[in-house]
Design an enzyme around this catalytic site. Structure first.
Site, PDB file in Angstrom:
ATOM      1  N   SER A  45       0.820  -1.212   0.000  1.00 41.19           N
ATOM      2  CA  SER A  45       0.000   0.000   0.000  1.00 41.19           C
ATOM      3  C   SER A  45       0.856   1.265   0.000  1.00 41.19           C
ATOM      4  CB  SER A  45      -0.954  -0.037   1.196  1.00 41.19           C
ATOM      5  OG  SER A  45      -1.929   0.956   1.115  1.00 41.19           O
ATOM      6  N   ASP A  47      -1.177   1.210  -3.881  1.00 43.83           N
ATOM      7  CA  ASP A  47      -2.122   0.218  -4.431  1.00 43.83           C
ATOM      8  C   ASP A  47      -3.466   0.845  -4.761  1.00 43.83           C
ATOM      9  OD1 ASP A  47      -2.997   0.561  -1.807  1.00 43.83           O
ATOM     10  OD2 ASP A  47      -3.607  -1.528  -1.587  1.00 43.83           O
ATOM     11  N   ASP A  49      -2.357   6.279  -3.339  1.00 48.50           N
ATOM     12  CA  ASP A  49      -1.228   5.589  -2.731  1.00 48.50           C
ATOM     13  C   ASP A  49      -0.802   4.443  -3.631  1.00 48.50           C
ATOM     14  OD1 ASP A  49      -3.430   3.991  -2.267  1.00 48.50           O
ATOM     15  OD2 ASP A  49      -2.794   3.358  -0.280  1.00 48.50           O
ATOM     16  N   ASP A  69      -5.914   2.192  -3.126  1.00 48.01           N
ATOM     17  CA  ASP A  69      -7.158   1.947  -2.391  1.00 48.01           C
ATOM     18  C   ASP A  69      -7.584   3.175  -1.600  1.00 48.01           C
ATOM     19  OD1 ASP A  69      -5.269   1.865  -0.372  1.00 48.01           O
ATOM     20  OD2 ASP A  69      -6.013   0.004   0.530  1.00 48.01           O
TER      21      ASP A  69
END
Length: 444
Positions: free
Chosen positions: A102, A241, A239, A243
């Site tokens: 992440s 990833d 960010d 999400d």
């Protein structure tokens, strides 16, 4: 013994904490647990990854473990975490996996499992995976071994089509995107252009080493400068990833997750879509958001820190919108987990639909109260009840325009003292006073 799974999967330093050996074993264990109810056909799994140098290594190791458990594996390559969540549920996979750390720095990596319905796993399921990790069992052989295939075009396109369908025409808006050199680098610019926006893109050239490096939602300064320089109407920073996301208004000011959630909740209420008239937030959301929701006639449900707890509350009570101050926003009408690109599309669509007000005007009703956070180290974090009287006195002093939050760290011997107040001076004064009490009365 500490749990292997944290609030967002298994995470640590790649090739030291998160090794190839661990990835293979997690693939085997996760496959055995998550596909054990599948009958009459071969179980199927989809694996996605972010752009870290270590991600292909770990995704192929994880895939090998799943195949060893008799599961057919499809690699989706670089794709946002919410893309795997969407595809797992939409395309009928029995489980999904994301290789990503992440917003962490590049040397870290992680492994997140997604259930067949597109949601992150319950603690009990993670515990079951951990319980069978590395144990001896009778592995399938011959035709029972899983097949492994690569497929990036079809899966990426299906997810992008879904995102485009969630938005409204954005023609006439100039939008800046900071992709953190991560998983959103291709997806986000593509879908915004297809929605008609004039897109300015930065940090969308991943090289395996530059993910989150002075970029994205943890370092939005470059985006703030770009929005102003490009004369953009707004900007969004993702960010690694993708999400989560933070926004930037037309003047280059940061718009955090609290302001984004407030805007989305009010818009849903205006459309008659705000289920149970409630927004779900965590204890870390600024008191200013709660006061703004009260003024708008919207109820607030508060959970512990972590998007999984927000989601649990949403599913249990039938709520549709919730999230964290960090920009992790869950919209259950369109997704099963936080989706930064989706959040950016929804915010942009509101601006486009309103047709006049700028983003700064639309989020201006959420007035963030001054906040002070002090970490007090070397104290007994289990004994905060010993200073309950001092906390109560501080809360009485602050009244309805302030609050005190004491949180024990989950990984260190420290207590976090957070105070919000009507003025910065008052927040500073109360926080320093309470921190001194914590240091004195809870000293180890």
């Amino acid at each position: 013994m500490a749990r292997m799974f944290g609030t967002d999967g298994v995470r640590g330093l790649a090739n030291k904490d998160i090794t190839v050996d661990l990835a293979v074993k997690l693939g085997e264990a996760g496959g055995r647990v998550l596909a054990k109810g599948v009958e009459g056909r071969r179980p199927r799994a989809i694996i996605g990854r972010d752009t870290r140098q270590s991600s292909p290594m770990l995704s192929h190791a994880l895939g090998a473990g799943l195949a060893a458990a008799g599961i057919d594996v499809e690699h989706a390559r670089e794709i946002p975490t919410p893309g795997i969540a969407y595809l797992t549920a939409e395309k009928g996979y029995d489980l999904g996996v994301v290789i990503s750390a992440s917003h962490n720095a590049m040397p870290d990596n992680g492994i997140k499992f997604i259930s067949s319905n597109g949601f992150k796993l319950d603690d009990s399921v993670e515990d079951e995976i951990e319980a069978v990790l590395g144990e001896e069992w009778e592995r399938p052989t011959g035709e029972g071994v899983g097949r492994v295939t690569e497929n990036s075009v079809v899966t990426d396109r299906a997810y992008m089509d879904h995102l485009v369908a969630c938005g409204e025409p954005l023609k006439g808006l100039r939008i800046a995107l900071d992709c953190a050199n991560g998983a959103a680098s291709e997806v986000a610019p593509t879908v915004f252009r297809e929605l008609g926006a004039d897109v300015v893109v930065i940090n969308a050239e991943p090289d395996g080493r530059n993910i989150n490096l002075n970029a994205g939602s943890t370092h939005p300064e470059a985006l703030q400068a770009m929005v102003v320089a490009a004369g953009a109407d707004m900007g969004f920073a993702f960010d690694g990833d993708a999400d989560r996301c933070l926004a930037v208004d037309e003047d280059g000011n940061l718009v955090d997750g609290d302001q984004i959630m407030g805007l989305l909740a009010v818009d849903l209420k205006e459309q008659g879509k705000l289920a149970n008239n409630t927004l779900v937030i965590t204890v870390m959301s600024n008191l200013g958001l709660r006061l703004a929701m009260k003024e708008k006639g919207i109820d607030v449900a508060v959970t512990g820190v972590g998007d999984r707890y927000v989601l649990e509350e949403m599913l249990a009570k039938g709520y549709v919108i919730g999230g964290e101050q960090s920009g992790h926003v869950i919209d259950l009408e369109h997704a099963t987990t936080g989706d930064g690109t989706l959040t950016a599309i929804l915010v942009s669509s509101i601006v486009a639909r309103k047709g006049g007000p700028k983003l700064s005007e639309l989020v201006g009703f959420v007035k963030r109260l001054p906040q002070t956070l002090i970490n007090v180290r070397g104290v007994d974090k289990t004994a905060t009840d010993k200073i309950a009287a001092e906390v109560a006195q501080a809360e009485a002093e602050l009244g309805e325009t302030g609050r005190v939050l004491l949180r024990a760290s989950g990984t260190e011997p420290l207590v976090r003292v957070m105070v919000e107040a009507a003025t910065q001076k008052q927040a500073d004064d109360v926080a320093k006073r309470l921190a001194a009490v914590v240091e004195e009365k809870l000293a180890l």
